[in-house]
Design a protein around this motif. Structure first.
Motif: not given
Length: 187
Positions: A122, A127-129, A131-132, A135-136, A144-145, A148
């Motif tokens: 990511g 766009h895998t976990l 990545f999110y 981003s967080s 959010r981090t 996730l």
């Protein structure tokens, strides 16, 4: 990964091909399995643009080469009958049924590894976990981090437990054939 391993393992197996073809096959598998997934993912990211495909292709190639190498090495322990078939019949009816327990065990093990590696890919923007999570962190959304990361841990624990259950149910262990498939002990 499984399909690639099935296609690629004969490239290094002494049961198929000659010395030159096995050397070339071994060289190809060395390149594919030693090239980092990040490099392969970045290469496919340039070719295909941002999506999950670069990560899928990178992990499939890398892991397929690893499993093919291990399966090819395991096939060295097989002893064929004097009247064993040749060509595609040898592959489909003689070798594949005998290596399939080990192949499946290797694939289940690498499935666990792939799950962990997808989170890391990511960082490349795939766009895998991961990545999110990245981003967080960049947005300072630590709630959010944490959620996730917890989801990633639970997903990996679930995959590990499922893989272990499947291996136990099928009595699979990487590197060990069933008693009928083991090479005879040397005197």
């Amino acid at each position: 990964t499984g399909i690639l391993a099935l296609v690629l393992f004969p490239l290094t197996s002494p049961l198929f091909g000659n010395r030159v073809s096995r050397t070339l096959g071994h060289g190809l598998l060395v390149v594919l399995r030693t090239t980092p997934e990040f490099f392969l993912a970045f290469f496919f990211l340039i070719l295909l643009g941002p999506s999950m495909l670069p990560g899928i292709f990178a992990l499939a190639l890398h892991t397929g080469a690893i499993v093919a190498h291990l399966t090819g090495r395991f096939s060295e322990t097989l002893r064929l009958r004097a009247d064993a078939p040749s060509g595609i019949n040898r592959y489909a009816w003689e070798v594949l049924p005998r290596i399939s327990p080990n192949l499946l065990a290797f694939l289940l093990y690498r499935w666990e590894v792939i799950m962990r590696e997808t989170a890391v890919l990511g960082i490349l923007g795939i766009h895998t976990l991961g990545f999110y999570i990245d981003s967080s962190v960049a947005e300072f959304r630590f709630d959010r981090t944490a959620l996730l990361i917890l989801a990633t841990v639970l997903l990996n624990l679930g995959v590990d437990a499922l893989s272990r259950t499947i291996r136990r149910h099928l009595r699979l262990q990487p590197g060990k054939g069933t008693p009928a498939h083991k090479a005879p002990a040397s005197s």
